[in-house]
Design an enzyme around this catalytic site. Structure first.
Site, short mmCIF file in Angstrom:
data_model
loop_
_atom_site.label_atom_id
_atom_site.label_comp_id
_atom_site.label_asym_id
_atom_site.label_seq_id
_atom_site.Cartn_x
_atom_site.Cartn_y
_atom_site.Cartn_z
CB CYS A 1 90.05 76.24 -7.43
SG CYS A 1 88.61 75.32 -7.95
CB CYS B 1 104.69 75.42 -3.51
SG CYS B 1 103.49 74.72 -2.36
#
Ligand SMILES: [Zn+2]
Length: 399
Positions: free
Chosen positions: A202, A357
Site C-alpha cells: 500500500c 524513490c
C-alpha cells in the site's frame, strides 16, 4: 446448516445474555437466522484478527459491535498519520500510540460487554500455532506474504477457518480458506510467493481509503456467518471487488490435491521460515530477487557516507513531484520515473548516480533503464527515502 466449531458448543451454555445485552442486540434477536440462540453463539465465539490496520479496523469494529464475545488482536505497530485515511479504529489523537491500545479503547467503547485480548508483537512461526489454537476463527488482515502463508498453514493444521482479505489500489478480494469444509487453502491458489519486491504494498502502490473498509466488512460478515452456521460461506469462492467500475465478480476456487499443506500427501506439516520462503531476507545489497537481483544497489548508510565524504554523486529522485515536496534528500535531482526516457540526456553517463524513490521499487526500474542506456555507474538506493527517514534522518516527514 454447517457447524464449523466443536469447542464453541461447550461454551454456549455459559454465554447468557444480560438485560442490557438483550436490548443492545435487539435488532439481531428479531432476525430468525440469529435470535437469542445465535446471539449466544456470537457471545461464546473467539475470533483472532491478525493486524489492527486497514482490514482489521472495520472487521474488529463490526465483530465487537455484533457481540462476538472474545476478540484477539495481534499487531506490533504504532499509529502513524498515514494510517488514518483508512484505519478507522484509530484517530488523530492516537498518532504515536500503539495500535493495540488505540484499538482496545475504541472497541471497548463500541461494546464494553466483550473481552478484548491484546497480543503485542508480530504473528510469527514461534507464536502462531499457540495463538490460533486459542480461537475459533482467524480474520487475516495482514498486508504481507510471509504472514499470509503462515496464517494459512497454521489454520489448515488447526482446522480453523481463515477469512482472507486483500486490497490493492482500487481492487479488493476476499474468500474463506477452509480445507476442512472442502474448500481450498491459500497455497492451493498460490503455491509459490511472487518474487520479492514484484508486488508493491500500500505504501508503494497506494490504496483507496474506503476499499479496506469494504473488504474488512466482508470478512466480518463471513466470520459472523461461520459462527452462526447460517447462509453460504465464501468457501471455494473468491469475491473480487472493483471500486472504479463498482462491480463484484465471483470466481470458483478448487482444492489442489497436490497442495503441500492441505493436499493428499502434505509435505509441509509444521511452520517453516516464511521470510526466507518469500525471499524477504535478500538484504540491502540485493533487495529484489529473480531477474532483478542484477540491479546494483547501495544502502542509505553508504549514501550518507558518500555525501559526508563529499564524493561526487548524483542523487536521482524518480518519485512524483508531490512526494518530492513532502520530503527530499538535499541536493537531489527530481526526474519522475515516467519522464526519465525523455529527460535522460540531463544526466551525465559517466557520473555515479544513486536513484531513489519511496521504498526502492520504482528506482530499481530506473536503474535497470539507465544501465540499459550505458549509465553503468548507476545504483538503486535500497529502501528508498523511507529507509533514509528511518535510519538517517528521523526528523524527515514520512508518508
Ligand atoms: Zn491447499
Amino acid at each position: 446448516m454447517f457447524r464449523v466449531m466443536d469447542k464453541i458448543e461447550q461454551r454456549i451454555a455459559q454465554a447468557q445474555l444480560s438485560s442490557e445485552e438483550l436490548a443492545r442486540y435487539s435488532r439481531h434477536l428479531i432476525l430468525p437466522e440469529i435470535g437469542v440462540e445465535g446471539q449466544r453463539r456470537l457471545k461464546a465465539a473467539r475470533v483472532l484478527c491478525i493486524g489492527a490496520g486497514g482490514l482489521g479496523s472495520p472487521a474488529a469494529l463490526y465483530l465487537a459491535s455484533a457481540g462476538v464475545g472474545t476478540i484477539g488482536l495481534i499487531d506490533s505497530d504504532d499509529v502513524d498519520l498515514t494510517n488514518l485515511h483508512r484505519q478507522i479504529l484509530h484517530g488523530t489523537k492516537d498518532v504515536g500510540r500503539s495500535k493495540l491500545k488505540s484499538a482496545h479503547d475504541r472497541l471497548h467503547d463500541a461494546n464494553p460487554n466483550i473481552e478484548i485480548e491484546l497480543h503485542n508483537g508480530r504473528f510469527t512461526s514461534e507464536n502462531a500455532q499457540d495463538l490460533v489454537g486459542r480461537y475459533d476463527i482467524v480474520v487475516d488482515g495482514s498486508d504481507n506474504f510471509p504472514t499470509r502463508y503462515l496464517s494459512n498453514d497454521v489454520c489448515v493444521w488447526a482446522r480453523k477457518p481463515n477469512v482472507y482479505g486483500s486490497v490493492f489500489r482500487f481492487d479488493g478480494q476476499s474468500t474463506v480458506f477452509a480445507p476442512h469444509l472442502s474448500g481450498p487453502c491459500y497455497r492451493c491458489l498460490f503455491p509459490e510467493p511472487p518474487p520479492a519486491g514484484s508486488v508493491p504494498n500500500c505504501a508503494e502502490a497506494g490504496v483507496l481509503g474506503v476499499l479496506p473498509g469494504i473488504i474488512g466488512m466482508i470478512q466480518a460478515t463471513e466470520a459472523i456467518k461461520l459462527i452462526l452456521g447460517t447462509g453460504e460461506p465464501l468457501v471455494g469462492r473468491l469475491l473480487h471487488y472493483d471500486a472504479l467500475k463498482m462491480k463484484f465478480r465471483e470466481f470458483n476456487l478448487k482444492r489442489d490435491p497436490e497442495c503441500p499443506v492441505c493436499g493428499e500427501k502434505p509435505t509441509i506439516t509444521s511452520p517453516i521460515d516464511y521470510e526466507q520462503f518469500c525471499g524477504m531476507n535478500a538484504g540491502v545489497e540485493a533487495p529484489l530477487s529473480g531477474a532483478a537481483t542484477a540491479i546494483p544497489a547501495i544502502s542509505v548508510s553508504d549514501l550518507k557516507h558518500k555525501i559526508d565524504q563529499k564524493n561526487r554523486v548524483v542523487i536521482l529522485d524518480v518519485r512524483e513531484k508531490f512526494e518530492y515536496e513532502i520530503a527530499r534528500i538535499e541536493g537531489s535531482q527530481l526526474i519522475p520515473l515516467d519522464e526519465l526516457p525523455e529527460r535522460i540526456s540531463e544526466l551525465d553517463p559517466n557520473a555515479e548516480i544513486v536513484a531513489l524513490c519511496h521504498t526502492g521499487m520504482r528506482s530499481a526500474r530506473a536503474v535497470q533503464f539507465l544501465q540499459g542506456h550505458g549509465y553503468k555507474r548507476s545504483f538503486n538506493l535500497a529502501g528508498g527515502i523511507d529507509a533514509w527517514a528511518h535510519e538517517i534522518d528521523p526528523t524527515m516527514q514520512k508518508y
